[in-house]
Design a protein around this motif. Structure first.
Motif, mmCIF file in Angstrom:
data_model
loop_
_atom_site.group_PDB
_atom_site.id
_atom_site.type_symbol
_atom_site.label_atom_id
_atom_site.label_comp_id
_atom_site.label_asym_id
_atom_site.label_seq_id
_atom_site.Cartn_x
_atom_site.Cartn_y
_atom_site.Cartn_z
ATOM 1 N N ARG A 1 -36.623 66.993 47.153
ATOM 2 C CA ARG A 1 -36.919 66.159 48.082
ATOM 3 C C ARG A 1 -37.778 67.748 49.049
ATOM 4 N NH1 ARG A 1 -31.148 65.073 48.906
ATOM 5 N NH2 ARG A 1 -31.442 67.711 49.831
ATOM 6 N N MET A 2 -38.799 68.526 48.555
ATOM 7 C CA MET A 2 -38.980 69.921 49.197
ATOM 8 C C MET A 2 -40.185 69.164 49.689
ATOM 9 S SD MET A 2 -39.573 73.533 48.982
ATOM 10 C CE MET A 2 -37.882 74.635 48.719
ATOM 11 N N PRO A 3 -40.847 69.135 50.190
ATOM 12 C CA PRO A 3 -42.378 69.275 50.591
ATOM 13 C C PRO A 3 -43.321 70.151 50.488
ATOM 14 C CG PRO A 3 -41.292 68.757 52.713
ATOM 15 C CD PRO A 3 -40.040 68.842 52.257
ATOM 16 N N ALA A 4 -44.546 69.815 49.590
ATOM 17 C CA ALA A 4 -45.363 70.894 49.422
ATOM 18 C C ALA A 4 -45.442 72.060 49.987
ATOM 19 C CB ALA A 4 -46.755 70.098 48.597
ATOM 20 N N ALA A 5 -45.916 71.512 51.556
ATOM 21 C CA ALA A 5 -45.969 72.452 52.511
ATOM 22 C C ALA A 5 -45.126 73.545 52.327
ATOM 23 C CB ALA A 5 -46.000 72.365 53.297
ATOM 24 N N ALA A 6 -43.515 73.421 52.654
ATOM 25 C CA ALA A 6 -42.640 73.960 52.766
ATOM 26 C C ALA A 6 -42.365 75.275 51.504
ATOM 27 C CB ALA A 6 -41.250 73.751 52.610
ATOM 28 N N ARG A 7 -43.067 74.269 50.498
ATOM 29 C CA ARG A 7 -42.798 74.798 48.630
ATOM 30 C C ARG A 7 -44.251 76.316 48.815
ATOM 31 N NH1 ARG A 7 -45.375 71.296 45.115
ATOM 32 N NH2 ARG A 7 -46.933 72.723 45.597
ATOM 33 N N ASP A 8 -45.248 75.975 49.465
ATOM 34 C CA ASP A 8 -45.690 76.532 49.108
ATOM 35 C C ASP A 8 -45.678 78.214 50.051
ATOM 36 O OD1 ASP A 8 -46.766 75.539 47.605
ATOM 37 O OD2 ASP A 8 -48.557 74.216 48.275
ATOM 38 N N THR A 9 -45.209 78.199 51.181
ATOM 39 C CA THR A 9 -44.763 79.250 51.843
ATOM 40 C C THR A 9 -43.918 80.095 51.394
ATOM 41 O OG1 THR A 9 -43.026 78.795 53.197
ATOM 42 C CG2 THR A 9 -45.093 77.819 53.778
ATOM 43 N N LEU A 10 -43.407 79.938 50.231
ATOM 44 C CA LEU A 10 -42.820 80.358 49.199
ATOM 45 C C LEU A 10 -43.056 81.480 48.383
ATOM 46 C CD1 LEU A 10 -39.278 78.271 48.513
ATOM 47 C CD2 LEU A 10 -39.403 80.674 50.359
ATOM 48 N N ASP A 11 -44.592 81.676 48.215
ATOM 49 C CA ASP A 11 -45.441 81.935 47.450
ATOM 50 C C ASP A 11 -44.919 84.143 47.219
ATOM 51 O OD1 ASP A 11 -47.280 82.500 45.275
ATOM 52 O OD2 ASP A 11 -48.527 83.365 47.091
ATOM 53 N N GLY A 12 -44.556 84.393 47.930
ATOM 54 C CA GLY A 12 -44.500 85.329 48.124
ATOM 55 C C GLY A 12 -43.191 86.667 47.887
ATOM 56 N N VAL A 13 -42.274 85.394 47.204
ATOM 57 C CA VAL A 13 -41.253 85.339 47.186
ATOM 58 C C VAL A 13 -40.385 85.641 45.534
ATOM 59 C CG1 VAL A 13 -38.736 84.246 47.876
ATOM 60 C CG2 VAL A 13 -40.398 84.331 49.408
ATOM 61 N N ALA A 14 -40.044 85.787 44.911
ATOM 62 C CA ALA A 14 -39.488 86.304 43.638
ATOM 63 C C ALA A 14 -38.536 85.239 43.289
ATOM 64 C CB ALA A 14 -39.037 87.535 42.656
ATOM 65 N N ALA B 1 -42.782 79.803 44.336
ATOM 66 C CA ALA B 1 -44.066 79.184 45.305
ATOM 67 C C ALA B 1 -44.375 77.958 43.453
ATOM 68 C CB ALA B 1 -44.986 78.605 45.763
ATOM 69 N N ALA B 2 -44.932 78.917 42.536
ATOM 70 C CA ALA B 2 -45.276 78.553 40.950
ATOM 71 C C ALA B 2 -44.004 78.377 40.838
ATOM 72 C CB ALA B 2 -45.293 79.893 40.398
ATOM 73 N N ALA B 3 -42.816 78.467 40.188
ATOM 74 C CA ALA B 3 -41.552 78.142 40.149
ATOM 75 C C ALA B 3 -41.490 76.331 40.447
ATOM 76 C CB ALA B 3 -40.644 78.449 40.183
ATOM 77 N N LEU B 4 -41.188 76.523 41.370
ATOM 78 C CA LEU B 4 -41.127 75.162 42.194
ATOM 79 C C LEU B 4 -41.544 73.912 42.561
ATOM 80 C CD1 LEU B 4 -39.424 76.735 45.829
ATOM 81 C CD2 LEU B 4 -37.788 75.240 43.416
ATOM 82 N N PHE B 5 -42.952 74.321 42.247
ATOM 83 C CA PHE B 5 -43.662 73.277 41.772
ATOM 84 C C PHE B 5 -43.796 73.262 39.871
ATOM 85 C CE2 PHE B 5 -48.378 72.102 39.263
ATOM 86 C CZ PHE B 5 -48.723 71.854 40.252
ATOM 87 N N VAL B 6 -43.198 73.695 39.640
ATOM 88 C CA VAL B 6 -43.406 73.214 37.374
ATOM 89 C C VAL B 6 -42.025 72.400 37.544
ATOM 90 C CG1 VAL B 6 -42.252 74.346 35.765
ATOM 91 C CG2 VAL B 6 -43.937 75.618 36.443
ATOM 92 N N LEU B 7 -41.099 72.222 38.651
ATOM 93 C CA LEU B 7 -39.825 72.081 38.009
ATOM 94 C C LEU B 7 -40.518 70.467 39.108
ATOM 95 C CD1 LEU B 7 -36.987 74.813 39.343
ATOM 96 C CD2 LEU B 7 -37.378 73.288 37.371
ATOM 97 N N GLN B 8 -40.882 70.349 40.146
ATOM 98 C CA GLN B 8 -41.359 69.186 41.122
ATOM 99 C C GLN B 8 -42.318 68.175 39.867
ATOM 100 O OE1 GLN B 8 -42.546 70.247 44.927
ATOM 101 N NE2 GLN B 8 -40.820 69.767 45.946
ATOM 102 N N GLU B 9 -43.202 69.117 39.924
ATOM 103 C CA GLU B 9 -44.366 68.464 38.959
ATOM 104 C C GLU B 9 -44.177 68.173 37.447
ATOM 105 O OE1 GLU B 9 -47.713 66.737 39.509
ATOM 106 O OE2 GLU B 9 -46.991 68.031 41.488
#
Ligand SMILES: Cc1cc2nc3c(=O)[nH]c(=O)nc-3n(C[C@H](O)[C@H](O)[C@H](O)COP(=O)(O)OP(=O)(O)OC[C@H]3O[C@@H](n4cnc5c(N)ncnc54)[C@H](O)[C@@H]3O)c2cc1C
Length: 453
Positions: free
Chosen positions: A136-149, A186-194
């Motif tokens: 359910r996480m919106p892409a904008a929220a996901r992308d704010t996590l770019d600096g987090v491991a 952000a990169a990991a969540l992109f893979v999971l979502q997409e």
């Protein structure tokens, strides 16, 4: 326009095909006597088989890559699942399949996840809750996590160390070529979502049934040549000469040659070396050296008999990560079997020599597949790619196609496509560079005509 495409990996090949279709004269330069970059095949003289530099897989969601194959007329040379289905083995050889069914996004994997045997029940429930939130996480929220491991984010959301290893890394290591602690959330969540949560079809696997050179490299070169473009193999570009704010000529062993524009499609760590010092030291080129890269190792084994009927398999524990049955995938009948063990995030295997890797992985195959215990090894080939992919580490900055030099464009899987280091990202980057160059040239042309230049 006469455009140099420096680098003939998938990014350069996709750019060159697009440029010729857009009416430009693209000239693609490959450093080696063959093209393909990180995706090429060679003839193994002993077996007479075409062997890839690395086993490659794509997914239902990688539409730019499959679109590229369709454009080249070679999509039929792949095996594509309708929906994701992967047999996963644990260290005891117990099998548990991940199978997507025809249900809406998120629910399509729920049944097989609940039946999945390689994760403790408590870990599974915690993971299921988190996966529902990720869906359910919106892409904008996901992308704010770019600096987090991602590892840190998983622990913050209640995931245990065993679940990070047995579940999250099972997905991330082959897709991002790094572990949860090394990649941005952000990169990991992109893979999971997409790739996995979007739909039953998005994660469906696609596997070439021929070598990568036959699948997309040779057809792309033929595509460019048939449309009037140029192909130069064994052409190392040593310098991009600049005048003012533009690249004026491309220097190679053949001398300096003027071009109207350049698409630079070499690996990210090699871009700056081609540029004048003052340009190379400035953004975005200077930052490219800080983007990490990671190795992949492939161990090819030819057994004297069939050791598995599976076309491929994943391993949740132990050292085998993925196994591909090349004989079965290529539809080759015979008395033996060719399998390849594909090892991502392979830092620990790089220092071992061929003999040690052969002994280790043949033993692992014999543990996993009882039929392999009696089988003799006819041949083993180990292929190491030290900088196979860039790593989407937390906070890295991926550049776009445009650069501070008006007629220089960047292409490469590492550019800001939003995708991890894949064939998909490479093709997207090549298309983006060609289209950006074309639209800039259309914008400039009327302006230049008006100013009488
Ligand atoms: C072993 C392995 C397994 C992989 N598995 C998968 C997978 O399963 N699925 C997936 O989607 N992706 C996978 N990848 C990643 C994928 O292959 C890459 O992301 C993609 O091919 C990169 O393409 P590229 O064009 O950006 O870069 P490259 O392929 O690196 O191309 C760069 C090109 O520039 C050329 N070059 C460099 N310097 C010069 C110069 N001075 N002059 C002229 N040319 C130059 C190089 O020779 C090369 O041809 C894998 C990669 C490897 C290595």
């Amino acid at each position: 326009m006469k455009v140099a495409v420096v680098g003939a990996g998938l990014a350069g090949l996709a750019a060159a095909c697009e440029l010729t279709d857009l009416g430009h004269h693209g000239v693609v330069c490959a450093r080696r006597p063959w093209a393909g970059g990180k995706t090429y095949s060679f003839l193994d003289r002993e077996t007479g088989e075409s062997v890839d530099n690395g086993q490659h897989v794509f997914m239902g969601c990688t539409t730019a890559y499959t679109g590229f194959l369709a454009r080249l007329g070679t999509l039929a040379l792949t095996k594509r699942q309708r929906r994701l289905r992967v047999p996963v083995f644990d260290a005891q050889g117990r099998r548990s399949d991940i199978t997507a069914v025809a249900l809406p996004g998120g629910l399509h994997l729920a049944g097989s996840f609940l039946r999945y045997r390689h994760l403790a029940l408590a870990d599974k429930l915690r993971a299921a809750r988190l996966l529902a939130a990720v869906t359910r996480m919106p892409a904008a929220a996901r992308d704010t996590l770019d600096g987090v491991a991602f590892g840190e984010w998983l622990r913050l959301h209640g995931q245990s160390e065993s679940s990070i290893r047995a579940l999250w890394d099972l997905v991330l290591v082959p897709t991002l070529n790094a572990r949860a602690d090394e990649v941005s959330a952000a990169a990991a969540l992109f893979v999971l979502q997409e790739g996995f949560l979007k739909s039953a079809e998005s994660g469906a696997l696609g596997i070439p049934t021929v070598g990568l050179s036959a699948l997309h490299v040779e057809p792309a070169l033929a595509y460019v040549a048939a449309r009037g473009g140029g192909v130069r193999l064994g052409c190392t570009v040593t310098r991009l000469q600049a005048e003012g704010e533009k690249v004026s000529s491309v220097v190679s062993s053949g001398g300096a040659e003027p071009f109207d524009a350049v698409v630079c499609a070499v690996p990210h760590r090699q871009v700056a070396a081609l540029l004048p010092e003052q340009v190379a030291g400035a953004s975005p080129f200077a930052e490219l050296a800080t983007i990490p890269a990671a190795p992949i190792v492939n161990v090819h084994v030819w057994f004297d008999r069939s050791v598995t009927a599976l076309p491929f398999a994943a391993f949740a524990e132990g050292d085998l990560q993925w196994l591909f049955n090349r004989s079965r995938l290529e539809g080759r009948q015979g008395d033996g079997q060719h399998v390849v063990v594909s090892l991502s995030a392979a830092e620990r295997w790089m220092a071992l020599d061929k003999g040690a890797l052969e002994r280790h992985f043949v033993a692992a195959l014999r543990t996993a597949f009882p039929e392999a215990r009696q089988a003799q090894v006819r041949r083993c080939v180990v292929l190491k790619e030290p900088e196979a992919t860039f790593v989407p580490a937390p906070g890295i900055r991926r550049p776009g196609a445009r650069t501070p030099l008006a007629n220089l464009y960047l292409a490469g899987a590492y550019t800001a496509t939003g995708w991890p280091a894949t064939m998909e990202s490479a093709v997207r980057s090549g298309l983006a560079a060609a289209r950006t160059l074309h639209s800039d040239s259309c914008r400039r042309a009327p302006a230049e005509a008006t100013s009488g230049r």
